[in-house]
Design a protein around this motif. Structure first.
Motif, PDB file in Angstrom:
ATOM      1  N   GLN A 102       0.578  -1.430   0.278  1.00 31.01           N
ATOM      2  CA  GLN A 102       0.218  -0.152   0.099  1.00 31.01           C
ATOM      3  C   GLN A 102       0.864   1.754   0.260  1.00 31.01           C
ATOM      4  O   GLN A 102       0.724   2.393  -0.655  1.00 31.01           O
ATOM      5  CB  GLN A 102      -1.095  -0.021   1.207  1.00 31.01           C
ATOM      6  N   THR A 103       1.881   1.453   0.782  1.00 29.18           N
ATOM      7  CA  THR A 103       3.229   2.502   0.788  1.00 29.18           C
ATOM      8  C   THR A 103       4.275   1.662   1.263  1.00 29.18           C
ATOM      9  O   THR A 103       4.931   0.542   0.993  1.00 29.18           O
ATOM     10  CB  THR A 103       2.598   3.417   2.212  1.00 29.18           C
ATOM     11  N   LEU A 104       5.864   2.409   0.091  1.00 29.05           N
ATOM     12  CA  LEU A 104       6.103   2.098   0.152  1.00 29.05           C
ATOM     13  C   LEU A 104       7.234   2.167   1.840  1.00 29.05           C
ATOM     14  O   LEU A 104       8.322   1.175   1.704  1.00 29.05           O
ATOM     15  CB  LEU A 104       7.160   2.880  -0.688  1.00 29.05           C
ATOM     16  N   GLU A 105       6.529   2.707   2.329  1.00 24.83           N
ATOM     17  CA  GLU A 105       7.453   3.102   3.320  1.00 24.83           C
ATOM     18  C   GLU A 105       6.826   1.412   4.746  1.00 24.83           C
ATOM     19  O   GLU A 105       7.975   1.780   5.494  1.00 24.83           O
ATOM     20  CB  GLU A 105       6.696   4.019   4.203  1.00 24.83           C
ATOM     21  N   GLU A 106       6.057   0.346   4.459  1.00 21.84           N
ATOM     22  CA  GLU A 106       5.670  -0.282   5.014  1.00 21.84           C
ATOM     23  C   GLU A 106       7.313  -1.191   4.922  1.00 21.84           C
ATOM     24  O   GLU A 106       7.062  -2.076   6.245  1.00 21.84           O
ATOM     25  CB  GLU A 106       4.702  -0.436   4.980  1.00 21.84           C
ATOM     26  N   LEU A 107       7.358  -1.948   3.699  1.00 18.71           N
ATOM     27  CA  LEU A 107       8.834  -2.617   3.851  1.00 18.71           C
ATOM     28  C   LEU A 107       9.795  -1.761   3.743  1.00 18.71           C
ATOM     29  O   LEU A 107      10.478  -2.186   4.780  1.00 18.71           O
ATOM     30  CB  LEU A 107       8.252  -2.613   1.962  1.00 18.71           C
ATOM     31  N   LEU A 108      10.309  -0.764   3.201  1.00 13.95           N
ATOM     32  CA  LEU A 108      11.136  -0.366   3.843  1.00 13.95           C
ATOM     33  C   LEU A 108      11.904   0.421   4.984  1.00 13.95           C
ATOM     34  O   LEU A 108      12.958  -0.293   5.278  1.00 13.95           O
ATOM     35  CB  LEU A 108      11.852   1.162   2.435  1.00 13.95           C
ATOM     36  N   SER A 109      11.044   0.687   5.535  1.00 16.43           N
ATOM     37  CA  SER A 109      11.158   1.445   6.582  1.00 16.43           C
ATOM     38  C   SER A 109      10.959   0.132   7.881  1.00 16.43           C
ATOM     39  O   SER A 109      11.443   0.785   8.625  1.00 16.43           O
ATOM     40  CB  SER A 109      11.173   2.864   6.757  1.00 16.43           C
ATOM     41  N   ALA A 110       9.903  -0.206   7.674  1.00 17.92           N
ATOM     42  CA  ALA A 110       9.014  -0.945   9.191  1.00 17.92           C
ATOM     43  C   ALA A 110       9.430  -2.531   8.476  1.00 17.92           C
ATOM     44  O   ALA A 110       9.337  -2.582   9.682  1.00 17.92           O
ATOM     45  CB  ALA A 110       7.671  -0.589   8.747  1.00 17.92           C
ATOM     46  N   CYS A 111      10.274  -2.987   7.672  1.00 17.11           N
ATOM     47  CA  CYS A 111      10.421  -4.117   6.967  1.00 17.11           C
ATOM     48  C   CYS A 111       9.180  -5.257   7.452  1.00 17.11           C
ATOM     49  O   CYS A 111       9.264  -6.544   8.266  1.00 17.11           O
ATOM     50  CB  CYS A 111      11.536  -4.787   8.721  1.00 17.11           C
ATOM     51  N   GLY A 112       7.910  -4.627   7.237  1.00 12.99           N
ATOM     52  CA  GLY A 112       7.157  -5.378   6.786  1.00 12.99           C
ATOM     53  C   GLY A 112       6.609  -5.748   8.759  1.00 12.99           C
ATOM     54  O   GLY A 112       6.119  -4.853   9.107  1.00 12.99           O
ATOM     55  N   GLY A 113       6.120  -7.281   9.111  1.00 13.49           N
ATOM     56  CA  GLY A 113       5.921  -6.978  10.169  1.00 13.49           C
ATOM     57  C   GLY A 113       7.008  -6.860  11.228  1.00 13.49           C
ATOM     58  O   GLY A 113       6.485  -7.116  12.592  1.00 13.49           O
ATOM     59  N   ASP A 114       8.533  -7.151  11.322  1.00 16.72           N
ATOM     60  CA  ASP A 114       8.646  -6.274  12.294  1.00 16.72           C
ATOM     61  C   ASP A 114       8.782  -5.414  12.709  1.00 16.72           C
ATOM     62  O   ASP A 114       9.243  -5.826  14.395  1.00 16.72           O
ATOM     63  CB  ASP A 114      10.669  -6.626  11.195  1.00 16.72           C
ATOM     64  N   PHE A 115       8.652  -3.886  11.952  1.00 14.99           N
ATOM     65  CA  PHE A 115       7.830  -3.253  12.479  1.00 14.99           C
ATOM     66  C   PHE A 115       9.627  -2.283  13.595  1.00 14.99           C
ATOM     67  O   PHE A 115       9.839  -2.276  14.362  1.00 14.99           O
ATOM     68  CB  PHE A 115       6.924  -3.182  13.847  1.00 14.99           C
ATOM     69  N   CYS A 116      10.520  -2.422  12.404  1.00 18.55           N
ATOM     70  CA  CYS A 116      11.562  -1.706  13.137  1.00 18.55           C
ATOM     71  C   CYS A 116      12.333  -0.532  11.792  1.00 18.55           C
ATOM     72  O   CYS A 116      11.534  -0.770  11.103  1.00 18.55           O
ATOM     73  CB  CYS A 116      13.054  -2.664  13.441  1.00 18.55           C
ATOM     74  N   SER A 117      12.959   0.353  13.072  1.00 19.50           N
ATOM     75  CA  SER A 117      13.649   1.190  12.085  1.00 19.50           C
ATOM     76  C   SER A 117      14.569   0.774  11.050  1.00 19.50           C
ATOM     77  O   SER A 117      15.681   0.777  11.977  1.00 19.50           O
ATOM     78  CB  SER A 117      13.827   2.550  12.681  1.00 19.50           C
ATOM     79  N   ALA A 118      14.539  -0.024   9.912  1.00 20.71           N
ATOM     80  CA  ALA A 118      15.828   0.053   8.895  1.00 20.71           C
ATOM     81  C   ALA A 118      16.582   1.136   9.127  1.00 20.71           C
ATOM     82  O   ALA A 118      16.496   2.680   8.440  1.00 20.71           O
ATOM     83  CB  ALA A 118      15.003  -0.656   7.845  1.00 20.71           C
ATOM     84  N   LEU A 119      18.019   0.617   8.167  1.00 18.48           N
ATOM     85  CA  LEU A 119      19.152   1.413   7.862  1.00 18.48           C
ATOM     86  C   LEU A 119      19.448   1.428   6.710  1.00 18.48           C
ATOM     87  O   LEU A 119      18.327   0.445   6.225  1.00 18.48           O
ATOM     88  CB  LEU A 119      20.170   0.981   8.800  1.00 18.48           C
ATOM     89  N   PRO A 120      19.749   2.486   5.821  1.00 18.24           N
ATOM     90  CA  PRO A 120      20.014   2.635   4.385  1.00 18.24           C
ATOM     91  C   PRO A 120      20.597   0.708   4.072  1.00 18.24           C
ATOM     92  O   PRO A 120      21.146   0.052   4.780  1.00 18.24           O
ATOM     93  CB  PRO A 120      21.413   2.749   4.191  1.00 18.24           C
ATOM     94  N   TRP A 121      19.574   0.344   2.718  1.00 20.49           N
ATOM     95  CA  TRP A 121      19.848  -1.046   2.107  1.00 20.49           C
ATOM     96  C   TRP A 121      20.918  -1.006   1.659  1.00 20.49           C
ATOM     97  O   TRP A 121      20.446  -1.192   0.272  1.00 20.49           O
ATOM     98  CB  TRP A 121      18.339  -1.331   1.685  1.00 20.49           C
ATOM     99  N   LEU A 122      21.916  -1.227   1.955  1.00 23.36           N
ATOM    100  CA  LEU A 122      23.453  -0.748   1.261  1.00 23.36           C
ATOM    101  C   LEU A 122      23.763  -1.863   0.196  1.00 23.36           C
ATOM    102  O   LEU A 122      24.484  -1.601  -0.520  1.00 23.36           O
ATOM    103  CB  LEU A 122      24.687  -1.029   2.419  1.00 23.36           C
ATOM    104  N   ALA A 123      23.471  -2.547   0.855  1.00 25.06           N
ATOM    105  CA  ALA A 123      23.416  -4.015  -0.863  1.00 25.06           C
ATOM    106  C   ALA A 123      22.661  -4.453  -2.183  1.00 25.06           C
ATOM    107  O   ALA A 123      22.552  -4.710  -3.258  1.00 25.06           O
ATOM    108  CB  ALA A 123      23.813  -5.361  -0.235  1.00 25.06           C
ATOM    109  N   LEU A 124      21.303  -3.562  -1.686  1.00 22.60           N
ATOM    110  CA  LEU A 124      20.502  -3.578  -2.675  1.00 22.60           C
ATOM    111  C   LEU A 124      20.048  -2.537  -3.912  1.00 22.60           C
ATOM    112  O   LEU A 124      20.778  -1.856  -3.848  1.00 22.60           O
ATOM    113  CB  LEU A 124      18.822  -3.105  -1.882  1.00 22.60           C
ATOM    114  N   LEU A 125      20.635  -3.460  -4.840  1.00 23.67           N
ATOM    115  CA  LEU A 125      21.195  -2.558  -6.341  1.00 23.67           C
ATOM    116  C   LEU A 125      19.354  -2.782  -7.035  1.00 23.67           C
ATOM    117  O   LEU A 125      18.944  -1.804  -7.884  1.00 23.67           O
ATOM    118  CB  LEU A 125      22.057  -3.715  -7.235  1.00 23.67           C
ATOM    119  N   SER A 126      18.469  -4.016  -7.254  1.00 22.18           N
ATOM    120  CA  SER A 126      17.550  -4.003  -7.970  1.00 22.18           C
ATOM    121  C   SER A 126      16.379  -3.915  -6.779  1.00 22.18           C
ATOM    122  O   SER A 126      16.196  -4.761  -6.106  1.00 22.18           O
ATOM    123  CB  SER A 126      17.725  -5.196  -9.131  1.00 22.18           C
ATOM    124  N   ALA A 127      15.454  -3.228  -7.448  1.00 26.01           N
ATOM    125  CA  ALA A 127      13.895  -3.195  -6.816  1.00 26.01           C
ATOM    126  C   ALA A 127      12.607  -2.853  -7.697  1.00 26.01           C
ATOM    127  O   ALA A 127      12.898  -2.270  -8.684  1.00 26.01           O
ATOM    128  CB  ALA A 127      14.064  -1.984  -5.340  1.00 26.01           C
TER     129      ALA A 127
END
Length: 512
Positions: free
Chosen positions: A139-164
């Protein structure tokens, strides 16, 4: 039943486990299958605490039960699996927790229809993921990239992610969570409901491929400094009417603008600055249906792009040399960027053709050349159609050139009729009348027989000037009255000549 599932999956991985462990193949599991495996692992190999992360070492001594041996083999293979695809199958009840805890070495993760609030374990692997695919889940990008789904944590930069790949979701807008993808090179946002990117893509400095097709964009996404690395931009199936902002993407090589709302080829003017462009797609736009579409499009391309050695592809076909040549009917210059006409202006002069009596005015009728007159006279040339410099206010020109031509034609016919009636020099005046202060005379069509020469006249006789009443005419007299007086003037001059001859004969008789 659980034992049968474990035996089948273990047998499959024993046969093809090498391609899974090498990353050449992707392990695809249904969410109910993963939930059953997690239950068996926790029952026979666990339990593990909620904060358990990292690789889990299994006991080295062999187990007595063959089922435990199969479970240990499966758990060991899942921990080393590099690519996983999860497909959610909705059940009758609410979905339970979907744990990806056993997958410790994942590099590629694909989620199809997985409810993100039920996904657990993403925060342990997000920093090592290189490819992330999520469809029919967001529904929003934030729920996956920032909250990590059901973990509900504050994610740091996805340093290795090259393709989304976030295509086929329900995204209506982007958000600031994209700044966590600082190393991203490939981004797919197609088949969503995004209307405006609002500058959230400006932090993706390494982005090379952007697919935001089949959305509801009205403007080209703002890239800022991040657009320097962008080589492929796909905007197919949006609602673009203008390409403003596209000129900043100087290194763009592939541009797909098909099925938008571009109406005129003048909207392609930003393409002039894209010197590296090699592929362009415009099919489905209103301008694509123009009969000279390829010729008109070629005029807005950079000369370097048109003359590329590898060939320029327009709508999937190589752009020929005949298409890239300048078309004179389009009014475009090959040496400079073609700019659209300003609003309210036309390529013609605003006042229509020049309304004068000269041949250069473009009129049909022209004034006859004036012959040189031997007598010392001053000729006044009047141009009725030209505006006067002494007018207090400039004359308002009619907007229609056709109306001016008709007016000019009528004025020229009127002047021609005056020349036929009163002679070629009907506007001339004589210099010997300036001293006496008499009004300007009008010369007749043909010179009338005037008084005899001075050598044949007597000393007492002086030439009588022509009656001023016939020559001096007011400016308000009609042309008909002027023509009657001109016809009466030759008769009076003949009577005067007869009287002079009689006087001359009388003088000769007296002398005799």
């Amino acid at each position: 039943q659980r034992d049968s599932l474990v035996w089948k999956l273990a047998g499959l991985l024993r046969e093809s486990g090498d391609v899974v462990l090498s990353g050449c193949s992707t392990l695809s599991l249904l969410t109910p299958t993963l939930q059953q495996l997690n239950h068996v692992f926790e029952l026979h190999l666990g339990p593990w605490g909620p904060g358990q992360t990292g690789f889990v070492a299994l006991p080295s001594h062999p187990a007595d039960s063959p089922v435990i041996l199969q479970l240990q083999f499966l758990f060991d293979v899942l921990q080393k699996t590099l690519s996983l695809k999860l497909v959610h199958v909705p059940g009758p009840g609410p979905p339970g927790p979907i744990k990806i805890f056993p997958f410790k070495s994942l590099r590629h993760l694909e989620l199809r229809g997985v409810p993100l609030h039920s996904l657990h374990g993403l925060r342990g692997i997000y920093s090592q993921l290189e490819t992330l695919i999520c469809s029919r889940s967001l529904q929003t990008l934030e729920e996956l990239l920032s909250a990590c789904g059901g973990d509900f944590c504050s994610a740091l930069p996805w340093l290795a992610l090259l393709s989304a790949n976030f295509s086929y979701n329900a995204l209506t807008a982007l958000d600031s969570s994209l700044r966590l993808l600082s190393a991203l090179r490939f981004l797919n946002l197609s088949h969503n409901q995004v209307q405006d990117c609002q500058g959230f893509l400006m932090d993706l400095c390494e982005l090379h491929h952007l697919d935001i097709s089949y959305n509801r964009l009205h403007l080209v996404p703002r890239m800022g400094p991040s657009g320097a690395a962008l080589g492929i931009l796909i905007l197919r199936g949006n609602e673009l009417r203008s390409l403003h902002g596209l000129e900043q993407l100087r290194n763009l090589r592939h541009l797909d603008l098909a099925y938008n709302l571009l109406e005129g080829h003048r909207e392609l003017s930003p393409l002039w600055l894209l010197t590296e462009l090699r592929k362009l797609y415009l099919e489905g736009n209103p301008l694509w249906f123009h009969p000279a579409h390829r010729v008109a499009t070629a005029q807005y391309l950079s000369p370097r792009a048109r003359e590329a050695a590898t060939g320029f592809l327009l709508d999937g076909k190589v752009l020929l040399l005949t298409d890239s040549q300048t078309h004179t009917s389009l009014g475009l210059s090959p040496t400079g960027p073609p700019l659209p006409w300003p609003v309210g202006s036309t390529p013609e002069t605003s006042g229509g053709p020049d309304l004068s009596d000269s041949l250069s005015s473009g009129g049909v009728l022209a004034q006859a050349p004036l012959h040189k007159v031997k007598s010392r006279v001053r000729v006044r040339r009047a141009s009725i159609s030209e505006p006067s410099d002494t007018d207090p206010e400039p004359r308002t020109l009619k907007p229609s050139p056709a109306g001016w031509f008709v007016q000019q034609h009528r004025e020229l016919e009127l002047m021609s009729s005056f020349r036929e009636r009163f002679g070629r020099n009907w506007l001339q005046y004589r210099s010997h009348l300036e001293a006496s202060g008499n009004p300007l005379p009008a010369t007749p069509t043909s010179p009338a027989p005037s008084t005899p020469l001075a050598s044949s006249q007597g000393p007492d006789t002086t030439p009588r000037p022509p009656p001023l009443q016939e020559e001096a005419r007011g400016p308000r007299e009609s042309p008909q009255k002027m023509s009657e007086e001109v016809r009466a003037e030759p008769q009076e001059e003949e009577e005067e000549k007869e009287r002079e001859e009689e006087e001359k004969e009388g003088e000769m008789v007296e002398q005799g």
